[in-house]
Design an enzyme around this catalytic site. Structure first.
Site, PDB file in Angstrom:
ATOM      1  CB  SER A   1      -0.887  -0.111   1.398  1.00 42.08           C
ATOM      2  OG  SER A   1      -0.100  -0.105   2.416  1.00 42.08           O
TER       3      SER A   1
ATOM      4  CD  GLU B   1       0.697   6.310 -12.449  1.00 46.14           C
ATOM      5  OE1 GLU B   1       1.554   5.869 -13.053  1.00 46.14           O
ATOM      6  OE2 GLU B   1       0.141   5.738 -11.458  1.00 46.14           O
TER       7      GLU B   1
ATOM      8  CE  LYS C   1      -4.829   6.220  -2.978  1.00 42.87           C
ATOM      9  NZ  LYS C   1      -6.361   5.758  -2.939  1.00 42.87           N
TER      10      LYS C   1
ATOM     11  CG  ASP D   1     -12.537   5.347  -4.288  1.00 43.41           C
ATOM     12  OD1 ASP D   1     -12.089   4.676  -3.725  1.00 43.41           O
ATOM     13  OD2 ASP D   1     -13.632   5.892  -3.827  1.00 43.41           O
TER      14      ASP D   1
ATOM     15  NE  ARG E   1      -3.803  -3.697  -1.247  1.00 38.67           N
ATOM     16  CZ  ARG E   1      -3.892  -2.240  -1.249  1.00 38.67           C
ATOM     17  NH1 ARG E   1      -2.661  -1.405  -1.864  1.00 38.67           N
ATOM     18  NH2 ARG E   1      -4.589  -1.542  -0.530  1.00 38.67           N
TER      19      ARG E   1
ATOM     20  CD  GLU F   1      -7.624   1.038  -7.856  1.00 40.63           C
ATOM     21  OE1 GLU F   1      -8.343   1.419  -6.800  1.00 40.63           O
ATOM     22  OE2 GLU F   1      -6.522   0.525  -7.736  1.00 40.63           O
TER      23      GLU F   1
ATOM     24  CE1 TYR G   1      -0.972   0.210  -9.418  1.00 41.66           C
ATOM     25  CE2 TYR G   1      -3.685   0.529 -10.075  1.00 41.66           C
ATOM     26  CZ  TYR G   1      -2.374  -0.121  -9.100  1.00 41.66           C
ATOM     27  OH  TYR G   1      -2.748  -0.926  -8.154  1.00 41.66           O
TER      28      TYR G   1
ATOM     29  CE  LYS H   1      -7.430   8.854  -0.261  1.00 42.22           C
ATOM     30  NZ  LYS H   1      -7.803   7.678   0.681  1.00 42.22           N
TER      31      LYS H   1
ATOM     32  CB  CYS I   1     -49.083   7.721   1.615  1.00 41.13           C
ATOM     33  SG  CYS I   1     -48.480   8.010  -0.011  1.00 41.13           S
TER      34      CYS I   1
ATOM     35  CB  CYS J   1     -52.882   7.817  -1.586  1.00 42.11           C
ATOM     36  SG  CYS J   1     -51.637   6.407  -0.577  1.00 42.11           S
TER      37      CYS J   1
ATOM     38  CB  CYS K   1     -47.619   4.377   0.987  1.00 36.81           C
ATOM     39  SG  CYS K   1     -49.349   4.246   0.280  1.00 36.81           S
TER      40      CYS K   1
ATOM     41  CB  CYS L   1     -50.336   4.873  -3.757  1.00 38.96           C
ATOM     42  SG  CYS L   1     -49.174   6.259  -3.233  1.00 38.96           S
TER      43      CYS L   1
END
Length: 669
Positions: free
Chosen positions: A84, A114, A116, A118, A137, A174, A226, A313, A407, A410, A425, A431
């Site tokens: 990591s 580059e 990152k 998610d 991983r 990724e 990557y 980050k 509701c 209705c 409901c 409805c």
């Protein structure tokens, strides 16, 4: 003509042609042929491979659609550890990283920046250019073997392009879910009454752990590569390796950049802080790597991470604004969902006027009150959400928000099923928002695909009393349609033609269109495979339903409750009478022998070497018959793990012989 006469040659040519077209489409966004022509080539290749399975090539594009059932993921050890990265949120710490690097290797250092992304990190192993293994991983030393699932990802080449690659190499990447796919997946889950997924990363991780690779294929995952690993690398720099793997067919994001100083690195980071929201996938920072492999080796590693790389980050984008109101929306399943109405505020490049509150529990947890100054955040989630309240700015006379007891559409009293967070409901047949949402779901592309009908026309048809449920659509006449506002004769005829064409829709999509709670498109396909007609589905017991792969107790109970309602039964009968398909049209497998002729089988439980679908095909291909219920006339119950206890008890009581997986395989071997 020669290709048609020689199946090996035709398979080879089709494989090469389809792989080329896939590469052009997924890597270069170029469509060289029409969808129809592509589909015909793929169907031809599938037919040839089914007839000559020994001729199928390892990099065949037919493997992209999935279908492999994996009961347990094997553990694999990484040849090169997947470490990591150390993280930082501050410019100061990033400059400290640069000082440490230059202290060891000198001032002549070049970086690669580059995005990152998610998603979920994976390793891809190739031998002689052929993809042989995909792994998660895990703990960095060992991970799960998810090869069958990775094969379905079009951005991962099954055969590397060119010939100048090492005999054995590994590419890291990724895996991600594009935002558009994620939003559609959540829309489908909402329609099926299922809990929404929090963000694309969680959705990606859950998808890669699916046991059925066909489900993975349907999620349309992407992968940005990557990094490159091999013994005695032919490259001097990381940037050279990125260019090489892109040439070999791997998808590399074009957002990376070489930087000659920490100032250029900071400029890249500042440029992408807002620009990243224009990308079709989620990102949460920038990875900074020393470009030279020699310098990377000189810098070395700590126990957890390399000293030559760091991840910067971005802080989650947040803004403060006023909560002006709560709007309560009624969905197709009757779920009443609160949406916060905000004073418009600029957040992550867009003006935000609404935010997710999720449910009554969340309103209570946040202690929301009208007029509050609230903090709205847009991080990994796509829809902005309220994360907190600025209590210092709360008006002295503010009052708590009271969740409605009835509701909003209705006025029916809401219910809250035990164990669920949403209020519902229960007036599904009276409805208006629920009825209209059910009709809209029925005509959608993934359901009946009545493309000439739209929400506004449906609303008109409902308001004038022509349509109250899906079956009424097939009773519509030209005279009724032309009475509607802005409805010409041509439009009326187009709607009628579209409804008629929808009768060709396959059985599994008809099941999905019914809108049974928790029955999404994937579950509908599973049901259609195992219970191939309406009678089999309506007659299935709880045990038979839960024995189907991916059908749990909640889904089974929902199906049973649906068909216990006389109105639902009448609706389905009317749709069937109108000509909709309530029977699977899957072609029967080729007959391999008559060893099981005259014998009937019930399949129950989970099996190790085959899926239930494959087991069913084996029985039929050897002359046997698969039935759904146990009786005195039944020949065998093929029993796997997690079989329903009542089914086992009934079989033993009636004296039906039980077969294990191995015993069944011995019968047909």
């Amino acid at each position: 003509m020669a290709a048609a006469q020689d199946p090996a040659l035709e398979i080879q040519e089709l494989t090469q042609r389809i792989n080329h077209l896939n590469y052009q489409y997924y890597q270069n966004s170029i469509s060289e042929v029409s969808d129809y022509e592509f589909d015909q080539m793929l169907k031809r290749l599938e037919a040839l491979e089914a007839q000559y399975p020994e001729l199928r090539l390892p990099h065949s594009p037919t493997q992209r659609v999935g279908g492999t059932i994996t009961k347990n993921f094997d553990t694999v050890y990484h040849k090169w550890p997947m470490l990591s990265l150390s993280n930082t949120y501050s410019e100061e710490e990033l400059r400290e990283f640069d000082k440490r690097v230059r202290k060891v290797v000198g001032d002549e250092v070049e970086y690669v920046c580059e995005q990152k992304f998610d998603g979920v990190a994976i390793s891809l192993t190739y031998e002689n250019g052929k993809f042989v293994q995909g792994a998660t991983r895990g703990d960095g030393t060992r991970g799960d073997n998810i090869t069958a699932n990775v094969r379905t990802i079009h951005d991962v080449p099954l055969q590397a392009h060119g010939k100048d690659y090492p005999d054995l190499f590994e590419v890291r990447g990724e895996v991600f879910m594009p935002l558009q796919v994620f939003e559609q997946l959540n829309a489908d889950r909402e329609e099926a009454g299922e809990q929404l997924l929090a963000n694309p990363r969680n959705a990606t991780s859950g998808t890669l752990k699916q046991q059925d690779s066909s489900v993975v294929a349907s999620r349309k995952l992407g992968c940005f590569s990557y990094s490159f690993h091999t013994d005695n690398s032919p490259f001097d720099t990381h940037s050279e390796s990125l260019q090489a793997i892109q040439k070999w067919g791997f998808k590399v994001s074009d957002t990376w950049r070489k930087c000659n100083s920490i100032e250029e690195v900071m400029a890249y980071i500042n440029e992408w802080e807002s620009k990243r929201f224009e990308l079709p996938i989620a990102t949460d920072g920038v990875v900074v790597k020393v470009n030279s492999y020699a310098l990377q080796e000189e810098l070395g590693f700590t126990a957890k991470s390399p000293r030559w790389a760091i991840a910067y980050k971005y802080a989650a984008m947040s803004a403060a604004t006023q909560l002006q109101g709560i709007q309560y929306q009624v969905g197709r399943t009757g779920a009443v969902t609160p949406v916060a109405l905000l004073e418009p505020v600029l957040l992550a490049g867009t003006v935000v006027k609404r935010a997710s509150v999720h449910n009554a529990n969340e309103i209570q947890r946040l202690d929301l009150r009208l007029g509050d100054t609230v903090f709205v955040e847009k991080g990994g989630e796509i829809i902005p959400k309220i994360t907190g309240v600025d209590f210092a700015k709360r008006p002295a006379d503010s009052l708590p928000i009271l969740y409605p007891s009835h509701c909003p559409a209705c006025r029916t009293e809401l219910i809250r099923p035990e164990g669920e967070v949403n209020f519902y409901c229960p007036n599904e047949k009276g409805c208006e928002p629920q009825i209209l949402s059910k009709l809209e779901h029925f005509i959608t592309r993934k359901a009946m695909n009545v493309d000439e009908l739209g929400p506004k026309t449906l609303e008109q048809l409902y308001r004038v009393g022509f349509v109250r449920n899906a079956a009424d659509l097939y009773d519509l006449t030209f005279e009724q349609l032309v009475q509607l506002e802005r409805m010409g004769e041509k439009s009326a005829n187009n709607i009628l033609r579209s409804l008629e064409k929808s009768k060709e829709t396959p059985y599994d999509r008809v099941l999905f269109a019914l809108g049974i709670r928790f029955v999404g498109s994937t579950v509908a396909k599973k049901l259609a495979e195992q219970l191939p007609d309406l009678e089999a589905l309506r007659g299935a017991t709880y045990e038979e339903l839960t024995a189907i792969n991916e059908i749990g107790g909640r889904i089974a109970n929902s199906i049973l409750e649906y068909f216990q309602d006389p109105d639902h039964v009448q609706l389905v009968e009317r749709l069937k009478a109108a000509g909709l398909k309530f029977k699977s049209e899957n072609t029967a497998p080729d007959i391999q022998s008559d060893k099981l002729e005259g014998q009937t089988f019930v399949i129950s439980g989970v099996f190790q070497s085959v899926s239930r679908e494959e087991l069913q095909q084996l029985i039929i291909s050897h002359g046997g018959k698969v039935v759904s219920s146990i009786s005195k006339k039944l020949s065998y119950l093929v029993a796997g793990d997690k079989m329903g206890p009542s089914k086992l008890e009934k079989a033993e009581k009636l004296g039906v012989k039980l077969l294990s997986e191995d015993e069944f395989m011995a019968m047909i071997s």
